[in-house]
Design an enzyme around this catalytic site. Structure first.
Site, PDB file in Angstrom:
ATOM      1  N   PRO A  11       0.793  -1.222   0.000  1.00 33.16           N
ATOM      2  CA  PRO A  11       0.000   0.000   0.000  1.00 33.16           C
ATOM      3  C   PRO A  11       0.831   1.280   0.000  1.00 33.16           C
ATOM      4  CG  PRO A  11      -0.120  -1.107   2.133  1.00 33.16           C
ATOM      5  CD  PRO A  11       0.532  -2.058   1.180  1.00 33.16           C
ATOM      6  N   ASN A  12       0.336   2.241  -0.762  1.00 30.19           N
ATOM      7  CA  ASN A  12       0.877   3.607  -0.865  1.00 30.19           C
ATOM      8  C   ASN A  12       2.163   3.701  -1.680  1.00 30.19           C
ATOM      9  OD1 ASN A  12      -1.178   4.816   0.870  1.00 30.19           O
ATOM     10  ND2 ASN A  12      -0.190   3.693   2.526  1.00 30.19           N
ATOM     11  N   ARG A  19       5.076  10.969  -2.606  1.00 28.00           N
ATOM     12  CA  ARG A  19       4.786  10.734  -1.196  1.00 28.00           C
ATOM     13  C   ARG A  19       6.050  10.892  -0.360  1.00 28.00           C
ATOM     14  NH1 ARG A  19       4.681   4.697   1.238  1.00 28.00           N
ATOM     15  NH2 ARG A  19       3.961   5.197   3.318  1.00 28.00           N
ATOM     16  N   TYR A  24      11.282   8.785   1.257  1.00 25.98           N
ATOM     17  CA  TYR A  24      11.288   7.670   0.300  1.00 25.98           C
ATOM     18  C   TYR A  24      12.010   7.979  -1.010  1.00 25.98           C
ATOM     19  CZ  TYR A  24       7.810   5.761   3.492  1.00 25.98           C
ATOM     20  OH  TYR A  24       7.181   5.282   4.610  1.00 25.98           O
ATOM     21  N   ASN A  75       8.042  -5.617  -0.721  1.00 19.52           N
ATOM     22  CA  ASN A  75       7.895  -4.481   0.185  1.00 19.52           C
ATOM     23  C   ASN A  75       6.428  -4.411   0.609  1.00 19.52           C
ATOM     24  OD1 ASN A  75       7.676  -2.093   1.552  1.00 19.52           O
ATOM     25  ND2 ASN A  75       8.869  -0.891   0.087  1.00 19.52           N
ATOM     26  N   ALA A  78       3.141  -0.679   5.089  1.00 17.82           N
ATOM     27  CA  ALA A  78       2.749  -0.696   6.508  1.00 17.82           C
ATOM     28  C   ALA A  78       2.254  -2.061   6.962  1.00 17.82           C
ATOM     29  CB  ALA A  78       1.678   0.369   6.751  1.00 17.82           C
ATOM     30  N   HIS A  81       4.176  -4.409   9.490  1.00 22.36           N
ATOM     31  CA  HIS A  81       4.212  -4.291  10.943  1.00 22.36           C
ATOM     32  C   HIS A  81       3.076  -5.037  11.638  1.00 22.36           C
ATOM     33  CE1 HIS A  81       7.234  -1.477   9.738  1.00 22.36           C
ATOM     34  NE2 HIS A  81       6.342  -0.709   9.124  1.00 22.36           N
ATOM     35  N   ASP A  88       1.691 -15.439   6.694  1.00 23.94           N
ATOM     36  CA  ASP A  88       1.294 -16.808   6.356  1.00 23.94           C
ATOM     37  C   ASP A  88       1.395 -17.044   4.845  1.00 23.94           C
ATOM     38  OD1 ASP A  88       0.831 -17.262   9.030  1.00 23.94           O
ATOM     39  OD2 ASP A  88      -1.357 -17.227   8.880  1.00 23.94           O
ATOM     40  N   GLU A  99      12.390  -9.396   2.185  1.00 23.06           N
ATOM     41  CA  GLU A  99      11.635  -8.220   2.642  1.00 23.06           C
ATOM     42  C   GLU A  99      12.473  -6.982   2.351  1.00 23.06           C
ATOM     43  OE1 GLU A  99      10.266  -8.378   6.754  1.00 23.06           O
ATOM     44  OE2 GLU A  99      10.423  -6.197   6.833  1.00 23.06           O
ATOM     45  N   HIS A 101      12.703  -2.620   2.086  1.00 20.54           N
ATOM     46  CA  HIS A 101      12.157  -1.295   2.421  1.00 20.54           C
ATOM     47  C   HIS A 101      13.077  -0.209   1.907  1.00 20.54           C
ATOM     48  CE1 HIS A 101       9.230  -3.141   5.102  1.00 20.54           C
ATOM     49  NE2 HIS A 101      10.213  -3.892   5.555  1.00 20.54           N
ATOM     50  N   LEU A 102      12.459   0.866   1.444  1.00 18.77           N
ATOM     51  CA  LEU A 102      13.243   2.033   1.031  1.00 18.77           C
ATOM     52  C   LEU A 102      13.893   2.695   2.240  1.00 18.77           C
ATOM     53  CD1 LEU A 102      10.226   2.773  -0.994  1.00 18.77           C
ATOM     54  CD2 LEU A 102      12.376   3.239  -2.150  1.00 18.77           C
ATOM     55  N   SER A 103      13.103   2.904   3.276  1.00 21.59           N
ATOM     56  CA  SER A 103      13.588   3.647   4.443  1.00 21.59           C
ATOM     57  C   SER A 103      14.201   2.700   5.468  1.00 21.59           C
ATOM     58  CB  SER A 103      12.437   4.434   5.071  1.00 21.59           C
ATOM     59  OG  SER A 103      11.452   3.556   5.598  1.00 21.59           O
ATOM     60  N   ARG A 108      13.063   5.143  12.498  1.00 20.62           N
ATOM     61  CA  ARG A 108      11.802   5.885  12.431  1.00 20.62           C
ATOM     62  C   ARG A 108      10.944   5.578  13.671  1.00 20.62           C
ATOM     63  NH1 ARG A 108       9.206   4.992   6.781  1.00 20.62           N
ATOM     64  NH2 ARG A 108       8.000   6.805   7.484  1.00 20.62           N
ATOM     65  N   ARG A 112       7.288   1.120  13.684  1.00 20.72           N
ATOM     66  CA  ARG A 112       7.872   0.535  12.460  1.00 20.72           C
ATOM     67  C   ARG A 112       9.060  -0.388  12.763  1.00 20.72           C
ATOM     68  NH1 ARG A 112       5.435   3.694   8.357  1.00 20.72           N
ATOM     69  NH2 ARG A 112       5.055   5.808   9.081  1.00 20.72           N
TER      70      ARG A 112
HETATM   71  C1  DQA Z   1       8.177   1.115   3.905  1.00 24.88           C
HETATM   72  C2  DQA Z   1       8.262   1.314   5.431  1.00 24.88           C
HETATM   73  C3  DQA Z   1       6.896   1.146   6.071  1.00 24.88           C
HETATM   74  O1  DQA Z   1       6.986   1.367   7.476  1.00 24.88           O
HETATM   75  C4  DQA Z   1       5.916   2.150   5.499  1.00 24.88           C
HETATM   76  O2  DQA Z   1       4.626   1.942   6.042  1.00 24.88           O
HETATM   77  C5  DQA Z   1       5.872   2.121   4.017  1.00 24.88           C
HETATM   78  C6  DQA Z   1       7.127   2.025   3.280  1.00 24.88           C
HETATM   79  C7  DQA Z   1       9.530   1.416   3.205  1.00 24.88           C
HETATM   80  O3  DQA Z   1       9.701   0.964   2.072  1.00 24.88           O
HETATM   81  O4  DQA Z   1      10.377   2.110   3.761  1.00 24.88           O
HETATM   82  O5  DQA Z   1       4.818   2.240   3.393  1.00 24.88           O
HETATM   83  O6  DQA Z   1       7.843  -0.241   3.648  1.00 24.88           O
END
Ligand code: DQA
Length: 146
Positions: A11-12, A19, A24, A75, A78, A81, A88, A99, A101-103, A108, A112
């Protein structure tokens, strides 16, 4: 036969570039996938990309990956978490999943810092912006070829 790799974004992440660019980066998701696709081609790998803002869409993509993929770069946004359903589904793939993640989520907010997904993944890459995906790709190809 080229390695078949699912790149799955939650998501997002469709809003990347617009964003929170200070968190990011300014690359769009299309930029990231285009670059990843080019790099993958040079490494005997093919990428299929799926982005969904819905937990069920991500679960369906993981189930589908069982039928064609050799590995997954994931990725979960959110959902990382708190989604036991996605955890599963990762287990159900029986595939190596990284797994990604950009950040640097550990630098943070406290909510997270915990991932319910990491323990069922081959490994985790985070904090390198768009380069996190390239690092995940490199690690997965090395794993598949080891
Ligand atoms: C994220 C980190 C997550 O905590 C956050 O909700 C995201 C992006 C990252 O790629 O850094 O949507 O997965």
């Amino acid at each position: 036969m080229a390695h078949q790799i699912l790149v799955l974004n939650g998501p997002n992440l469709n809003l990347l570039g617009a964003r929170e660019p200070e968190v990011y980066g300014s690359d769009t998701l299309d930029d990231i996938i285009a670059n990843l696709t080019t790099v993958a081609r040079g490494r005997n790998a093919e990428i299929r990309h799926v982005q969904s803002n819905h937990e069920g869409g991500l679960i369906d993509a993981l189930h589908d990956a069982r039928t064609w993929a050799d590995a997954v770069i994931f990725n979960p946004g959110a959902f990382t978490h708190y989604s036991i359903a996605l955890r599963d589904a990762v287990v159900a793939t029986e595939l190596p999943v990284v797994e990604t993640h950009l950040s640097n989520v550990h630098a943070r907010e406290a909510f997270r810092h915990h991932s319910v997904i990491s323990a069922v993944c081959l490994g985790v890459v985070l904090g390198f912006g768009a380069n996190s995906y390239l690092a995940a790709l490199d690690a997965l190809i090395r794993h598949l070829e080891a």
